[in-house]
Motif scaffolding. Structure first.
Motif: not given
Length: 182
Positions: A101-129
């Protein structure tokens, strides 16, 4: 004992972690995954988010070693991975909270580039790449995970999906799509 479906998910996750493709997961693979994430999101490992990701990945690595490295060589084979992950995360659900969980949370917060608590499709694409998910599977994966149809995924939803991916047996659960089609 894990199901064939759970083994398939674990095998896919092993492939994501074996960044150098040498057939074993090593500390260098975990660090290389972090480097891919940092490069994809343009984040420095020395930033606050970067440090959280590094700390989370290190916690994950130490948990992996203690749960999976049966021969003590600091290299995790596919067999060690399956057995250890089943014991550490599937059969002991609390293990996810402590080790992954600590890694998952940190990685998902990294994917949330604007800090709004949400990950867009573009951000998710970067994460998955960074994880090596085939590009053609990213949008369908995102759609499956976006159960409310909002067009975004919350950090909490993504962490929950990660939990389902690594611990769940329900073949119909949306979280199974975290890394694309299983």
């Amino acid at each position: 004992m894990t199901s064939t479906f759970q083994d398939t998910k674990l095998d896919k996750a092993f492939g994501h972690l074996d960044v150098d493709g040498n057939g074993v997961v090593e500390h260098s693979d975990v660090l290389a995954l972090g480097s891919r994430l940092f490069a994809g999101f343009g984040e420095a490992p020395t930033s606050a988010k970067g440090q959280q990701v590094l700390n989370g990945l290190e916690t994950f690595w130490q948990t992996l070693l203690s749960a999976t490295d049966l021969d003590g060589d600091r290299r995790i084979s596919p067999t060690e991975w399956r057995t250890g992950m089943a014991n550490a995360f599937i059969h002991d659900r609390a293990g996810f909270d402590a080790g992954l969980r600590p890694a998952a949370e940190a990685v998902m917060r990294l994917a949330d580039t604007d800090g709004d608590g949400l990950v867009s499709l573009a951000e998710f694409h970067t994460l998955q790449r960074a994880f090596g998910t085939p590009a053609e599977q990213v949008a369908p994966s995102f759609a499956r995970l976006d159960t409310d149809g909002s067009g975004t995924l919350s950090v909490d939803e993504l962490v929950a999906a990660t939990r389902v991916y690594y611990t769940g047996a329900d073949e119909d659960a949306a979280g199974n799509w975290f890394f694309g089609q299983v």
